[in-house]
Design a protein around this motif. Structure first.
Motif, PDB file in Angstrom:
ATOM      1  N   ASP A   4       1.922  -2.597   9.430  1.00 36.86           N
ATOM      2  CA  ASP A   4       1.217  -1.556   9.824  1.00 36.86           C
ATOM      3  C   ASP A   4      -0.440  -2.091   9.410  1.00 36.86           C
ATOM      4  O   ASP A   4      -0.465  -2.678   9.080  1.00 36.86           O
ATOM      5  CB  ASP A   4       1.387  -0.800   8.557  1.00 36.86           C
ATOM      6  CG  ASP A   4       1.104   0.537   8.561  1.00 36.86           C
ATOM      7  OD1 ASP A   4       0.115   1.108   9.196  1.00 36.86           O
ATOM      8  OD2 ASP A   4       1.370   1.236   7.587  1.00 36.86           O
ATOM      9  N   GLY A  25      -4.817   1.117   3.799  1.00 39.19           N
ATOM     10  CA  GLY A  25      -5.525   2.744   2.972  1.00 39.19           C
ATOM     11  C   GLY A  25      -4.356   3.905   3.181  1.00 39.19           C
ATOM     12  O   GLY A  25      -4.662   4.665   2.165  1.00 39.19           O
ATOM     13  N   LEU A  26      -3.474   3.625   4.508  1.00 36.80           N
ATOM     14  CA  LEU A  26      -2.986   5.062   4.636  1.00 36.80           C
ATOM     15  C   LEU A  26      -2.064   3.933   4.402  1.00 36.80           C
ATOM     16  O   LEU A  26      -1.030   4.880   6.198  1.00 36.80           O
ATOM     17  CB  LEU A  26      -3.287   5.929   5.809  1.00 36.80           C
ATOM     18  CG  LEU A  26      -5.103   6.659   5.343  1.00 36.80           C
ATOM     19  CD1 LEU A  26      -5.535   7.729   6.089  1.00 36.80           C
ATOM     20  CD2 LEU A  26      -4.799   7.892   4.044  1.00 36.80           C
ATOM     21  N   ARG A  27      -0.694   3.427   4.075  1.00 41.55           N
ATOM     22  CA  ARG A  27       0.030   3.213   4.119  1.00 41.55           C
ATOM     23  C   ARG A  27       1.366   4.262   4.478  1.00 41.55           C
ATOM     24  O   ARG A  27       1.602   5.277   4.033  1.00 41.55           O
ATOM     25  CB  ARG A  27       0.736   1.811   3.622  1.00 41.55           C
ATOM     26  CG  ARG A  27       1.836   1.502   3.586  1.00 41.55           C
ATOM     27  CD  ARG A  27       2.357   0.271   2.247  1.00 41.55           C
ATOM     28  NE  ARG A  27       2.382   0.604   1.129  1.00 41.55           N
ATOM     29  CZ  ARG A  27       2.717  -0.138   0.772  1.00 41.55           C
ATOM     30  NH1 ARG A  27       1.857  -0.916   0.594  1.00 41.55           N
ATOM     31  NH2 ARG A  27       2.563   0.634  -1.082  1.00 41.55           N
ATOM     32  N   ASN A  28       2.166   4.446   6.148  1.00 40.90           N
ATOM     33  CA  ASN A  28       2.836   5.669   5.939  1.00 40.90           C
ATOM     34  C   ASN A  28       4.096   4.541   6.472  1.00 40.90           C
ATOM     35  O   ASN A  28       5.567   4.818   6.759  1.00 40.90           O
ATOM     36  CB  ASN A  28       2.083   6.497   6.847  1.00 40.90           C
ATOM     37  CG  ASN A  28       1.722   7.207   5.893  1.00 40.90           C
ATOM     38  OD1 ASN A  28       2.502   7.534   4.291  1.00 40.90           O
ATOM     39  ND2 ASN A  28       0.648   8.025   6.302  1.00 40.90           N
ATOM     40  N   ASP A  54       5.908   2.308   6.066  1.00 40.01           N
ATOM     41  CA  ASP A  54       7.281   1.484   4.843  1.00 40.01           C
ATOM     42  C   ASP A  54       7.766   3.105   4.961  1.00 40.01           C
ATOM     43  O   ASP A  54       9.381   2.664   4.797  1.00 40.01           O
ATOM     44  CB  ASP A  54       6.373   1.156   3.825  1.00 40.01           C
ATOM     45  CG  ASP A  54       5.342   2.485   3.500  1.00 40.01           C
ATOM     46  OD1 ASP A  54       4.595   3.177   3.906  1.00 40.01           O
ATOM     47  OD2 ASP A  54       4.819   2.226   1.865  1.00 40.01           O
ATOM     48  N   GLU A  58      10.402   1.551   1.336  1.00 38.34           N
ATOM     49  CA  GLU A  58       8.751   1.798   0.424  1.00 38.34           C
ATOM     50  C   GLU A  58       9.021   1.830  -0.718  1.00 38.34           C
ATOM     51  O   GLU A  58       8.357   0.822  -1.087  1.00 38.34           O
ATOM     52  CB  GLU A  58       8.707   3.527   0.121  1.00 38.34           C
ATOM     53  CG  GLU A  58       9.411   4.440   0.000  1.00 38.34           C
ATOM     54  CD  GLU A  58      10.495   4.648   0.545  1.00 38.34           C
ATOM     55  OE1 GLU A  58      10.851   4.550   1.597  1.00 38.34           O
ATOM     56  OE2 GLU A  58      11.320   5.684   0.216  1.00 38.34           O
ATOM     57  N   ASP A 105       1.785  -6.870   0.776  1.00 38.19           N
ATOM     58  CA  ASP A 105       1.522  -6.717   2.371  1.00 38.19           C
ATOM     59  C   ASP A 105       0.598  -7.268   2.520  1.00 38.19           C
ATOM     60  O   ASP A 105      -0.122  -8.490   2.735  1.00 38.19           O
ATOM     61  CB  ASP A 105       0.764  -5.219   1.638  1.00 38.19           C
ATOM     62  CG  ASP A 105      -0.252  -5.871   1.547  1.00 38.19           C
ATOM     63  OD1 ASP A 105      -1.347  -6.254   1.172  1.00 38.19           O
ATOM     64  OD2 ASP A 105      -0.707  -5.023  -0.053  1.00 38.19           O
ATOM     65  N   SER A 154      -1.968  -2.847   3.344  1.00 39.10           N
ATOM     66  CA  SER A 154      -2.372  -2.369   1.861  1.00 39.10           C
ATOM     67  C   SER A 154      -2.933  -1.148   1.550  1.00 39.10           C
ATOM     68  O   SER A 154      -2.952   0.325   2.443  1.00 39.10           O
ATOM     69  CB  SER A 154      -4.210  -3.175   1.629  1.00 39.10           C
ATOM     70  OG  SER A 154      -3.763  -2.823   0.416  1.00 39.10           O
ATOM     71  N   GLN A 155      -1.470  -0.233   0.661  1.00 39.88           N
ATOM     72  CA  GLN A 155      -2.217   0.972   0.338  1.00 39.88           C
ATOM     73  C   GLN A 155      -4.253   1.193  -0.908  1.00 39.88           C
ATOM     74  O   GLN A 155      -4.438   2.196  -0.766  1.00 39.88           O
ATOM     75  CB  GLN A 155      -1.324   1.713  -0.634  1.00 39.88           C
ATOM     76  CG  GLN A 155      -1.166   2.808  -1.255  1.00 39.88           C
ATOM     77  CD  GLN A 155      -1.811   4.291  -0.024  1.00 39.88           C
ATOM     78  OE1 GLN A 155      -1.605   3.875   1.504  1.00 39.88           O
ATOM     79  NE2 GLN A 155      -0.341   5.241   0.175  1.00 39.88           N
ATOM     80  N   THR A 156      -3.877   0.017  -1.396  1.00 41.27           N
ATOM     81  CA  THR A 156      -5.571   0.316  -2.060  1.00 41.27           C
ATOM     82  C   THR A 156      -6.724  -0.226  -1.525  1.00 41.27           C
ATOM     83  O   THR A 156      -7.641   0.696  -2.131  1.00 41.27           O
ATOM     84  CB  THR A 156      -5.522  -0.571  -3.445  1.00 41.27           C
ATOM     85  OG1 THR A 156      -4.729  -2.001  -3.300  1.00 41.27           O
ATOM     86  CG2 THR A 156      -3.981   0.633  -4.543  1.00 41.27           C
TER      87      THR A 156
END
Ligand SMILES: Nc1ncnc2c1ncn2[C@@H]1O[C@H](COP(=O)(O)OP(=O)(O)O)[C@@H](O)[C@H]1O
Ligand SMILES: [Mg+2]
Lengths: 272, 117
Positions: free
Chosen positions: A38, A42-45, A47, A53, A59, A89-91
């Protein structure tokens, strides 16, 4: 050496993540060791679409910054044992991805896997450029709609000028067209661009046509890639596309409207 | 329109997919060209202003360039606002034909010109 496949489109919301999940799963099902990355930091999807998830610990950014080893960040799929997922990464912000960092990850993965599938973010900024930079092959996800076709054309231009293969003047990235969210009934009514029109305009080889299908929403609700749904049109269309990618010759299905019974036509009922 | 539509009371809107195809073909043909070369319009505008300025005094801001991209033909329109012509000065080598205005003898016209300047 692994083949690196980027799934890209320029435009957002056209089905890149859905297609990346389906394609990677399909390749793994046919026995190829496959990893899907992925790149949408910042916009992880991915998973969620892959249903992993709750198992994300590290990540791609943790690996690049040296906080985790690649092996620790890879998630092994529980349904198909030749499949792994590397989450975004989401953050963190997008600048956390670097070309050197990604190069090192691709290099390391190349030793263990047959296919590396890169799920690109939308746009033509850094994240999308990095997702396509190392590609050997590209799956251009396109909806039969003006802005999507235009953006696909744009991303083809980027592939031809900004990929590593272009920069190093190697054989160009191999391009495949994947038309998704195709609605044959709407095409028949003249409301939607025809498959033939999209092919003619973009002029790259057609890998597959995925019909608009309710099964895609069901698949994302349950975190099970739609290709695992054998009875759905979309699932079968993805299976066909993967088989074609691996060299099989299969006719295109689901590109004509389903034949409807007299009564459903009389009362204007819609086919599922 | 299928005869069944009569029963459903629907009237079909004109199909729009054809328009989509046509518009895409035109815009992409142009975008593909500009992808290879860089955008030449700013340079064209600058050079055109230089050429025109060699012959007439113009205000560079009074030059307007517009482009309309079409399928078979594109038009590039260049609009240059020329300054108002100055009145002829006395002794200036204005062509005799023009100077000989029918309403006044040549002498008085030269005088008027002198007063004005
Ligand atoms: N073939 C399809 N039929 C119906 N819905 C689809 C199909 N493909 C994608 N979608 C839906 O479109 C939305 C965007 O898909 P996604 O794969 O996240 O796109 P992207 O990654 O390009 O932004 C999602 O809600 C997804 O469920
Ligand atoms: Mg996505």
């Amino acid at each position: 050496m692994a083949q690196v496949i980027v799934v890209t489109s320029g435009k957002g919301g056209v089905g890149k993540t859905t297609s990346s999940a389906a394609f990677a799963t399909g390749l793994a099902q046919s026995g190829k060791k496959t990893v899907v990355i992925d790149f949408d930091v910042g916009l992880r999807n991915l998973d969620l679409i892959m249903g992993v998830e709750r198992r994300v610990v590290f990540d791609i950014v943790n690996v690049i910054s040296g906080e985790a080893r690649l092996n620790q960040a890879l998630i092994r799929d529980k349904r198909v044992d030749t499949l792994s997922i590397l989450p975004a990464s989401q953050t963190r912000d997008k600048d956390a991805l670097t070309k050197e960092g990604v190069a090192q990850i691709i290099d390391e993965l190349s030793q263990d896997f047959d296919y590396i599938v890169c799920d690109s973010p939308a746009g033509i900024e850094k994240g999308a450029l990095l997702a396509l930079y190392f590609a050997d092959q590209a799956i251009i996800v396109t909806n039969p709609e003006v802005s999507s076709v235009r953006d696909s054309d744009r991303i083809l231009g980027v592939l031809q000028s900004k990929s590593r293969r272009a920069e190093e003047k190697k054989e160009p990235v191999k391009e495949h067209l994947l038309v998704t969210r195709y609605a044959p009934e709407r095409v028949e009514r003249g409301e939607m661009l025809k498959l033939e029109d999209v092919r003619e305009i973009l002029a790259i080889p057609l890998l597959g046509v995925i019909p608009e299908s309710e099964s895609v929403l069901k698949a994302s609700n349950t975190g099970s890639p739609v290709i695992l749904d054998d009875v759905s049109n979309a699932g079968q269309a993805y299976k066909d596309a993967v088989a074609r990618f691996l060299g099989e010759d299969r006719p295109h299905r689901f590109i004509d409207p389903e034949k409807r019974g007299f009564l459903s036509r009389l009362f204007g009922g819609r086919a599922a | 329109m299928s005869w069944l539509d009569v029963f459903r009371g629907k009237s079909k809107p004109p199909p729009s997919a054809g328009a989509a195809k046509e518009r895409l073909q035109i815009v992409l043909a142009h975008e593909r060209i500009s992808r290879t070369g860089d955008d030449f319009l700013p340079r064209l505008q600058k050079e055109l202003i230089q050429v025109v300025a060699r012959y007439v005094a113009i205000d560079p801001k009074a030059v307007n360039i517009s482009l309309d991209r079409g399928g078979d033909m594109s038009t590039l329109a260049i609009e240059v606002e020329l300054p108002a012509p100055e009145k002829p000065k006395p002794g200036a080598d204005a062509p005799a034909g023009k100077a000989a205005a029918p309403e006044a003898p040549a002498g008085s016209k030269a005088e008027a010109g002198q007063k004005a300047s």
